[in-house]
Design a protein around this motif. Structure first.
Motif, PDB file in Angstrom:
ATOM      1  N   ASP A 205      -1.003  12.425  -5.789  1.00  0.00           N
ATOM      2  CA  ASP A 205      -0.513  11.801  -7.022  1.00  0.00           C
ATOM      3  C   ASP A 205       0.126  10.442  -6.746  1.00  0.00           C
ATOM      4  O   ASP A 205      -0.008   9.505  -7.543  1.00  0.00           O
ATOM      5  CB  ASP A 205       0.524  12.701  -7.703  1.00  0.00           C
ATOM      6  N   VAL A 206       0.827  10.332  -5.627  1.00  0.00           N
ATOM      7  CA  VAL A 206       1.628   9.146  -5.337  1.00  0.00           C
ATOM      8  C   VAL A 206       0.890   8.111  -4.491  1.00  0.00           C
ATOM      9  O   VAL A 206       1.021   6.905  -4.714  1.00  0.00           O
ATOM     10  CB  VAL A 206       2.948   9.555  -4.634  1.00  0.00           C
TER      11      VAL A 206
ATOM     12  N   SER B  68       3.759  14.405   4.008  1.00  0.00           N
ATOM     13  CA  SER B  68       4.018  15.563   3.161  1.00  0.00           C
ATOM     14  C   SER B  68       3.002  16.667   3.413  1.00  0.00           C
ATOM     15  O   SER B  68       1.840  16.408   3.719  1.00  0.00           O
ATOM     16  CB  SER B  68       3.967  15.156   1.683  1.00  0.00           C
ATOM     17  N   HIS B  69       3.479  17.918   3.262  1.00  0.00           N
ATOM     18  CA  HIS B  69       2.586  19.070   3.269  1.00  0.00           C
ATOM     19  C   HIS B  69       2.073  19.374   1.867  1.00  0.00           C
ATOM     20  O   HIS B  69       1.162  20.187   1.708  1.00  0.00           O
ATOM     21  CB  HIS B  69       3.318  20.310   3.809  1.00  0.00           C
ATOM     22  N   ASP B  70       2.676  18.752   0.864  1.00  0.00           N
ATOM     23  CA  ASP B  70       2.300  19.025  -0.517  1.00  0.00           C
ATOM     24  C   ASP B  70       1.130  18.124  -0.909  1.00  0.00           C
ATOM     25  O   ASP B  70       1.316  16.950  -1.243  1.00  0.00           O
ATOM     26  CB  ASP B  70       3.496  18.797  -1.449  1.00  0.00           C
ATOM     27  N   LEU B  71      -0.064  18.677  -0.879  1.00  0.00           N
ATOM     28  CA  LEU B  71      -1.262  17.879  -1.113  1.00  0.00           C
ATOM     29  C   LEU B  71      -1.319  17.334  -2.531  1.00  0.00           C
ATOM     30  O   LEU B  71      -1.782  16.210  -2.748  1.00  0.00           O
ATOM     31  CB  LEU B  71      -2.514  18.717  -0.818  1.00  0.00           C
ATOM     32  N   LEU B  72      -0.858  18.116  -3.504  1.00  0.00           N
ATOM     33  CA  LEU B  72      -0.900  17.668  -4.891  1.00  0.00           C
ATOM     34  C   LEU B  72      -0.018  16.445  -5.096  1.00  0.00           C
ATOM     35  O   LEU B  72      -0.454  15.430  -5.659  1.00  0.00           O
ATOM     36  CB  LEU B  72      -0.448  18.792  -5.830  1.00  0.00           C
ATOM     37  N   HIS B  73       1.213  16.513  -4.640  1.00  0.00           N
ATOM     38  CA  HIS B  73       2.137  15.402  -4.859  1.00  0.00           C
ATOM     39  C   HIS B  73       1.727  14.152  -4.083  1.00  0.00           C
ATOM     40  O   HIS B  73       1.832  13.034  -4.598  1.00  0.00           O
ATOM     41  CB  HIS B  73       3.555  15.812  -4.484  1.00  0.00           C
TER      42      HIS B  73
ATOM     43  N   GLU C 268       0.830  -1.200   0.000  1.00  0.00           N
ATOM     44  CA  GLU C 268       0.000   0.000   0.000  1.00  0.00           C
ATOM     45  C   GLU C 268       0.872   1.260   0.000  1.00  0.00           C
ATOM     46  O   GLU C 268       1.961   1.282   0.581  1.00  0.00           O
ATOM     47  CB  GLU C 268      -0.898  -0.005   1.238  1.00  0.00           C
ATOM     48  N   THR C 269       0.403   2.306  -0.678  1.00  0.00           N
ATOM     49  CA  THR C 269       1.070   3.609  -0.637  1.00  0.00           C
ATOM     50  C   THR C 269       0.221   4.510   0.246  1.00  0.00           C
ATOM     51  O   THR C 269      -0.871   4.918  -0.136  1.00  0.00           O
ATOM     52  CB  THR C 269       1.215   4.196  -2.051  1.00  0.00           C
ATOM     53  N   PHE C 270       0.737   4.829   1.420  1.00  0.00           N
ATOM     54  CA  PHE C 270      -0.013   5.505   2.467  1.00  0.00           C
ATOM     55  C   PHE C 270       0.553   6.897   2.695  1.00  0.00           C
ATOM     56  O   PHE C 270       1.740   7.056   3.015  1.00  0.00           O
ATOM     57  CB  PHE C 270       0.075   4.681   3.761  1.00  0.00           C
ATOM     58  N   GLY C 271      -0.267   7.913   2.492  1.00  0.00           N
ATOM     59  CA  GLY C 271       0.157   9.292   2.707  1.00  0.00           C
ATOM     60  C   GLY C 271      -0.364   9.832   4.023  1.00  0.00           C
ATOM     61  O   GLY C 271      -1.486   9.529   4.432  1.00  0.00           O
TER      62      GLY C 271
ATOM     63  N   LEU D 289      10.959  12.166  -9.042  1.00  0.00           N
ATOM     64  CA  LEU D 289      10.798  11.399  -7.805  1.00  0.00           C
ATOM     65  C   LEU D 289       9.474  10.647  -7.805  1.00  0.00           C
ATOM     66  O   LEU D 289       9.412   9.470  -7.415  1.00  0.00           O
ATOM     67  CB  LEU D 289      10.899  12.325  -6.590  1.00  0.00           C
ATOM     68  N   LYS D 290       8.417  11.305  -8.238  1.00  0.00           N
ATOM     69  CA  LYS D 290       7.119  10.628  -8.290  1.00  0.00           C
ATOM     70  C   LYS D 290       7.173   9.410  -9.209  1.00  0.00           C
ATOM     71  O   LYS D 290       6.613   8.350  -8.890  1.00  0.00           O
ATOM     72  CB  LYS D 290       6.024  11.596  -8.735  1.00  0.00           C
ATOM     73  N   ALA D 291       7.865   9.534 -10.329  1.00  0.00           N
ATOM     74  CA  ALA D 291       8.003   8.399 -11.249  1.00  0.00           C
ATOM     75  C   ALA D 291       8.790   7.261 -10.601  1.00  0.00           C
ATOM     76  O   ALA D 291       8.437   6.078 -10.749  1.00  0.00           O
ATOM     77  CB  ALA D 291       8.683   8.856 -12.537  1.00  0.00           C
TER      78      ALA D 291
END
Length: 236
Positions: free
Chosen positions: A200-201, A192-197, A29-32, A173-175
């Motif tokens: 995306d990930v 992360s504080h960057d909601l867009l990134h 899982e990718t967990f933000g 980095l996202k790739a």
């Protein structure tokens, strides 16, 4: 590798920095993790890596309590901040040191670093000259992130990986993160504080406030807007 939280609490004196009753992050899982400053995100990551001891409860990785076992460390990569770096080494020396800790030879490390060369185009791996202390903040971060990823860990933990990176590096980095997850099935925990990134990930995102998870959602087309609305309303 799966991560399971049970009754986890961390106190600093009388202040409760983190309180998570139950949380399960499935293998692959990718967990933000998002939240305001001081919400407890970094505390959570440090507890997961056994860099802090919990006041109560615990963190299990593949069913093993992180404070009582060591096997999970050989399959885990992480980068939280510059304290993970060794500033008097060059990039080659540092990456060879990290790879050696995972049992890889310098030659094997150079081979595994090839997919990461475009992420750090400033020097050619195998021929680096700059000491880490001589690098810009962004390039130091790149080396730290590469060190956490190039050995293809089964669990990857990153704190603010997109901060201080230029737009091209953020895209690369996202790739790299997507490739690692899709090809190796790596479980990822990314604060992360960057909601867009992060949307995306990560396919799942939790909002942490005052040490507790107040929202836990699967990422969809509307997740970014929902997060923006949540933090906009909080700011009013």
């Amino acid at each position: 590798m799966d991560v399971e939280i049970t009754g986890l609490e961390k106190r600093f004196g009388s202040t409760v920095a983190l309180r998570l009753q139950e949380l399960v992050i499935e293998s692959g899982e990718t967990f933000g993790l998002v939240g305001s400053n001081g919400a407890g995100k970094t505390t959570f990551l440090r507890l997961a890596l056994d860099l802090l001891r919990p006041s109560s409860g615990g963190v299990l990785v593949d069913g093993h309590e992180v404070t009582r076992s060591f096997g999970w460390k050989a399959s885990t990569g992480s980068y939280l901040d510059e304290s993970f770096l060794i500033e008097f080494l060059t990039a080659d020396e540092y990456l060879a040191f990290v790879g050696g800790a995972y049992g890889f030879s310098p030659r094997e490390c150079l081979e595994m670093l090839k997919p990461y060369q475009a992420f750090y185009p400033e020097e050619t791996f195998g021929e680096t000259k700059l000491y880490i202390r001589e690098m810009s903040v962004g390039n130091r971060k790149k080396i730290g992130i590469i060190a956490s990823m190039f050995m293809a860990p089964r669990l990857l933990i990153l704190d603010e990986p997109f901060a201080n990176l230029d737009p091209r590096s953020q895209i690369r980095l996202k790739a790299l993160l997507r490739t690692l997850n899709e090809n190796m099935g790596t479980t990822m925990i990314i604060s992360s504080h960057d909601l867009l990134h992060v949307t995306d990930v990560c396919k799942r995102i939790a909002i942490l406030e005052r040490g507790e998870i107040v929202k836990d959602m699967n990422t969809s087309e509307g997740t970014l807007i929902d997060l923006q609305k949540y933090f906009s309303a909080e700011a009013v």
